[in-house]
Design a protein around this motif. Structure first.
Motif, PDB file in Angstrom:
ATOM      1  N   HIS A  71      30.787  31.531  41.410  1.00 10.31           N
ATOM      2  CA  HIS A  71      31.898  31.482  41.775  1.00 10.31           C
ATOM      3  C   HIS A  71      32.321  30.529  40.431  1.00 10.31           C
ATOM      4  N   ALA A  72      31.381  30.337  39.204  1.00 12.00           N
ATOM      5  CA  ALA A  72      32.491  29.910  38.137  1.00 12.00           C
ATOM      6  C   ALA A  72      32.554  30.898  37.260  1.00 12.00           C
ATOM      7  N   ARG A  73      33.815  30.586  36.197  1.00 10.16           N
ATOM      8  CA  ARG A  73      34.373  31.029  35.342  1.00 10.16           C
ATOM      9  C   ARG A  73      32.649  31.492  34.148  1.00 10.16           C
ATOM     10  N   LEU A  74      32.289  30.519  33.815  1.00 10.91           N
ATOM     11  CA  LEU A  74      31.536  30.545  33.024  1.00 10.91           C
ATOM     12  C   LEU A  74      29.661  30.812  32.755  1.00 10.91           C
ATOM     13  N   VAL A 118      30.371  19.840  35.858  1.00 14.37           N
ATOM     14  CA  VAL A 118      31.780  19.731  35.813  1.00 14.37           C
ATOM     15  C   VAL A 118      32.218  21.253  34.801  1.00 14.37           C
ATOM     16  N   GLY A 119      32.856  22.331  35.707  1.00 15.90           N
ATOM     17  CA  GLY A 119      32.224  23.806  35.239  1.00 15.90           C
ATOM     18  C   GLY A 119      30.652  24.644  35.550  1.00 15.90           C
ATOM     19  N   GLY A 120      30.382  23.966  36.096  1.00 18.73           N
ATOM     20  CA  GLY A 120      29.388  24.563  36.600  1.00 18.73           C
ATOM     21  C   GLY A 120      28.337  25.003  35.578  1.00 18.73           C
ATOM     22  N   VAL A 121      27.918  23.944  35.042  1.00 19.90           N
ATOM     23  CA  VAL A 121      26.743  23.726  33.678  1.00 19.90           C
ATOM     24  C   VAL A 121      25.983  22.735  34.081  1.00 19.90           C
ATOM     25  N   GLY A 153      24.798  32.122  34.992  1.00 21.39           N
ATOM     26  CA  GLY A 153      25.772  31.298  35.749  1.00 21.39           C
ATOM     27  C   GLY A 153      26.526  30.899  36.595  1.00 21.39           C
ATOM     28  N   ASP A 154      26.721  30.391  37.809  1.00 20.80           N
ATOM     29  CA  ASP A 154      26.747  30.316  39.127  1.00 20.80           C
ATOM     30  C   ASP A 154      28.231  31.214  39.260  1.00 20.80           C
ATOM     31  N   THR A 192      22.354  16.899  44.487  1.00 21.79           N
ATOM     32  CA  THR A 192      22.635  17.490  42.952  1.00 21.79           C
ATOM     33  C   THR A 192      23.168  18.634  42.586  1.00 21.79           C
ATOM     34  N   SER A 193      23.982  18.767  41.481  1.00 20.67           N
ATOM     35  CA  SER A 193      24.330  20.060  41.244  1.00 20.67           C
ATOM     36  C   SER A 193      24.503  20.143  40.210  1.00 20.67           C
ATOM     37  N   GLY A 194      23.976  20.901  38.586  1.00 11.91           N
ATOM     38  CA  GLY A 194      23.722  21.516  37.673  1.00 11.91           C
ATOM     39  C   GLY A 194      22.468  20.516  36.719  1.00 11.91           C
ATOM     40  N   LEU A 195      22.377  19.386  38.100  1.00 11.91           N
ATOM     41  CA  LEU A 195      21.659  18.532  37.446  1.00 11.91           C
ATOM     42  C   LEU A 195      20.318  18.657  38.290  1.00 11.91           C
ATOM     43  N   GLU A 196      19.208  17.747  36.974  1.00 14.17           N
ATOM     44  CA  GLU A 196      17.848  18.299  37.841  1.00 14.17           C
ATOM     45  C   GLU A 196      17.342  16.517  38.977  1.00 14.17           C
ATOM     46  N   THR A 197      16.933  17.874  40.114  1.00 13.82           N
ATOM     47  CA  THR A 197      16.889  15.988  40.813  1.00 13.82           C
ATOM     48  C   THR A 197      16.353  15.410  40.650  1.00 13.82           C
TER      49      THR A 197
END
Length: 469
Positions: A245-248, A361-364, A242-243, A327-332
């Motif tokens: 900075h995120a709740r998840l 979205v949401g840090g997933v 989990g990040d 990218t964020s949350g995705l593989e480059t």
């Protein structure tokens, strides 16, 4: 047992069979008589073998073994039970690893309080904090119980002494890298210390039928710190992700001798503690009245759980010779592959000279190939500034030839999307049974998939003409 001193008689020596010359090392030619191949070994120590001993329990046919002793007991946290395969098995040793500050101690303290009862005591041993600090956290999250015992120890002998005194059904050690054995040289957290501490606690768990939860540190690369043997010795290995900075928060099963691997439990971390999310898809979506260019929805399968996630992409004119790829949350690497496929197979040439930003979205984190089609459509939608149809999900793996390949669990993915109100879906060919009331479009390649953007090619044509001028 004292180590046996190695004498001269125990060491092998070599002798020439022709002249009797002796040496401590083998030689191909005797330097005394100059004969070849005559130096042979003699006086080698006898090979030692372990003699058969008395067995503790007789071997039984597997059908006569009582399996009720391995019945799982609930931890009181349904999301954690889901990952464990039903709960904690008596005698099982679970290793939970994660980055600092992700919420490992908060989750395990909540588990310790909910699983404690008069018949099943819980012992929480902390080596990183004082007992008063853990008590403050317990007050904040409401993790207080009369059958929950707390101790602050960093000595292995003291931890084993607490086991004899409390006789718990569940032991939680936070963390295994902070406890050391006085019989082993080295600082706490070293390979020898971690191996000794883990081995002693595993033996105690098996002998007492006590479940054990060990907290493990991770390295800079995200791997579990310490010897790799630690992961082989324990029964279950869980990763807390989990990040910050995120709740998840996600608890992912990597190894499980009592259940399925790759299962995922979803949690939400907040000021009052941590709670399980039985329906976490809402965290991964952005509800809008009208569709926005550069967004596409997909359904990822984490273990047996389908999760609806949103992929976002943004393309802007680059101000530097080498355009950015963020990218964020995705593989480059996956995003780069989709860009190449769109440019070569989808005939979208404007992507190569523009800055491209893609995120979830949401840090997933989406690493499953089934999200390829959604990534490609989000990039195409952003490049053409054309929104995708409303209530559309895209599922499928995209190959380098532009083909859309089948993925596992398409029916479960479509059922989850239909439950959340989505009415249209792009899927590979032959998806199987489709939920009633849902319109499914089967696509064989990227050309078929890009037809959901009717204005995309018309918007690209003027841009290509300007570039030719």
């Amino acid at each position: 047992m004292a180590a046996r001193t190695k004498t001269t008689k125990d060491r092998p020596s070599y002798r020439c069979t022709e002249c009797g010359w002796q040496t401590a090392k083998w030689l191909g030619r005797c330097p005394e008589c100059q004969a070849w191949g005559t130096v042979e070994e003699y006086g080698a120590p006898a090979v030692r073998t372990t003699a058969p001993g008395r067995v503790s329990t007789s071997a039984l046919p597997i059908g006569q073994v009582d399996g009720r002793q391995a019945t799982a007991r609930s931890t009181g946290v349904p999301e954690l039970d889901r990952v464990l395969g039903g709960g904690l098995v008596p005698g099982a040793v679970v290793l939970l690893a994660g980055e600092p500050g992700v919420g490992k101690s908060t989750l395990l303290l909540d588990v310790a309080a909910k699983s404690a009862s008069a018949e099943h005591r819980t012992l929480y041993v902390t080596g990183e904090e004082s007992a008063s600090q853990v008590r403050l956290r317990a007050d904040r999250i409401g993790a207080l119980d009369d059958d929950l015992y707390l101790a602050a120890e960093t000595d292995l002998a003291a931890v084993l002494g607490h086991l004899d005194e409390v006789k718990p059904s569940l032991l939680i050690l936070d963390s295994v890298q902070t406890v050391a054995s006085p019989e082993i040289e080295g600082a706490p957290g070293g390979m020898a210390q971690v191996r000794e501490v883990a081995g002693a606690l595993i033996r105690a768990s098996k002998e007492r039928g006590m479940s054990t939860l060990l907290v493990g540190h991770v390295t800079k690369d995200g791997a579990i710190a310490g010897p790799r043997l630690l992961e082989h010795l324990v029964d279950v290995v869980l990763h807390f992700e989990g990040d910050r900075h995120a709740r998840l928060r996600l608890v992912r099963g990597v190894k499980n001798r009592y259940g399925a691997t790759d299962e995922v439990g979803c949690f939400e971390l907040h000021d009052e503690g941590i709670t399980g999310l039985t329906d976490p898809s809402g965290l991964f979506l952005t509800r809008r009245a009208e569709p926005v260019p550069g967004t596409c929805l997909t359904v990822t399968l984490e273990g047996r759980r389908p999760l609806v996630a949103e992929v976002q992409a943004l393309t802007v004119d680059s101000q530097i010779p080498s355009p950015r790829r963020t990218t964020s949350g995705l593989e480059t690497s996956r995003v780069s592959m989709m860009l190449a496929v769109l440019e070569q197979r989808g005939r979208i040439s404007a992507l190569g000279k523009r800055d491209i930003y893609s995120a979830t979205v949401g840090g997933v984190k989406l690493s499953e190939p089934a999200a390829d089609l959604a990534i490609a459509l989000a990039l195409a939608s952003a490049a053409s500034d054309t929104p995708l149809p409303k209530n559309l999900v895209a599922i499928g793996e995209v190959g380098l030839a532009g083909e859309v390949r089948r993925v596992t669990g398409v029916q479960r993915r479509l059922t989850e999307a239909h439950r959340l109100g989505f009415t249209h879906a792009l899927v590979p060919t032959d998806p199987g049974k489709v939920p009633s009331g849902m319109k499914v479009l089967e696509v064989a390649d990227m050309g078929d998939a890009l037809r959901v953007l009717p204005r995309a090619r018309r918007r690209e044509a003027p841009r290509e003409a300007e570039e030719r001028r």
